[in-house]
Design a protein around this motif. Sequence first.
Motif, PDB file in Angstrom:
ATOM      1  N   GLN A   1      -9.933   1.780  -3.945  1.00 29.83           N
ATOM      2  CA  GLN A   1      -9.336   0.998  -3.859  1.00 29.83           C
ATOM      3  C   GLN A   1      -9.271  -0.666  -4.201  1.00 29.83           C
ATOM      4  OE1 GLN A   1     -10.442   1.114   0.454  1.00 29.83           O
ATOM      5  NE2 GLN A   1      -9.651  -0.934   0.484  1.00 29.83           N
TER       6      GLN A   1
ATOM      7  N   GLY B   1       0.648  -1.188  -0.159  1.00 28.92           N
ATOM      8  CA  GLY B   1       0.315  -0.158   0.063  1.00 28.92           C
ATOM      9  C   GLY B   1       0.954   1.298   0.198  1.00 28.92           C
TER      10      GLY B   1
ATOM     11  N   HIS C   1      -4.161   6.994   2.015  1.00 20.74           N
ATOM     12  CA  HIS C   1      -3.676   6.722   2.331  1.00 20.74           C
ATOM     13  C   HIS C   1      -2.240   6.879   3.028  1.00 20.74           C
ATOM     14  CE1 HIS C   1      -1.055   2.580   3.373  1.00 20.74           C
ATOM     15  NE2 HIS C   1      -1.870   2.698   3.980  1.00 20.74           N
TER      16      HIS C   1
END
Length: 351
Positions: free
Chosen positions: A285, A67, A94
């Motif tokens: 996502q 990520g 994020h």
Amino acid sequence: MPTNSNHISRATRRRTIVLLTLICFAGAACTAAVAAGTHRAAQGQAAAGGGYNWPIKPFDQPHPVRGAFGDPRTSFNGPPTQAGLNSKGIFAYHFGVDISAPDGTAVYPIRSGIVHMRSGETVVVTSDDGDAFEYWHVVPSVREGQRVTAFETVLGRVRYGHVHLTELVHGRQVNPLAPGHLTPYVDRTTPRVDSALYLGARNGRELLPEFLRGRVQLAVAASDDTSMPVPDRWNGLPVVPARLTWRIERAKDGKVAVPEREAFDVREHLPKQAFWQTFVRGTRQNMANFAGHKMWRQPGVYLFRLDGSFDTRQLKDDIYVLVATATDTRGNTGTGRFIFTIHNKPGFFSK
């Protein structure tokens, strides 16, 4: 026949040999301890200089990052349908990186400091200079107010297959993958700009690139591969590039009609604008959440808003090329070129 003095001499020699052997063992152990301490000190000095090693072993080798900083985090209230993509929910950037590791892997502080327990699964370590690192998704083994030592104290152990690392400098979130931060980090992948999207400025309806007029929203789909293969179900899922720029050229001669503009940049910090000012609807996502259900193994879709109300009337009716370039934190770039036609004169075709 050996005399008593010879016996004493031999005994003395044996005691001397044993003593010397013990001294050698002690010296070796001391040398090893000093070497280990020197290695840890060197790591601490590297951190003080701006860079730091990884929070899991081996500290001085790169690990898969599943990520990226700035990835969209989306949780839709609606179902996995076109209508659901326009539903309300929770949408955010994020604010760190997710380092892939098996559950149970020990997590260490990358800088020494004082522990603050943010939650049952998040450990924050604030260093003496006031900057901090957050370690999310761990089973803690430290307590509030405890002083911990870089690369020595076990903060906790990984759960959910990764540890999320957030870096805070002067209270602001910083990209850990920026040069001079998390190291060693090598990325030789090439970001991609896969397609362009043209939407009505008022209603958001998709328009054909063959016929654009008035005000339109310009957007592109862009992504990047992880720097290293990620194991299990996260393998092959994309991350966002660190930067996205665009310009418009005239198709017939390549002359620049709209100079280069920046649409997205998380090389150091997160965007200041709201989430849906950076992305357009349809963005979600990896393994997106719809109505409380995770869509396992489904790749994310990243649709970047270039201009939410581009006035085509500033250009003459003609054929143009939208040129969009995606860049990662190590300077690797990928470019997409997409042809569209502006026609603001009455009717559909020029005579």
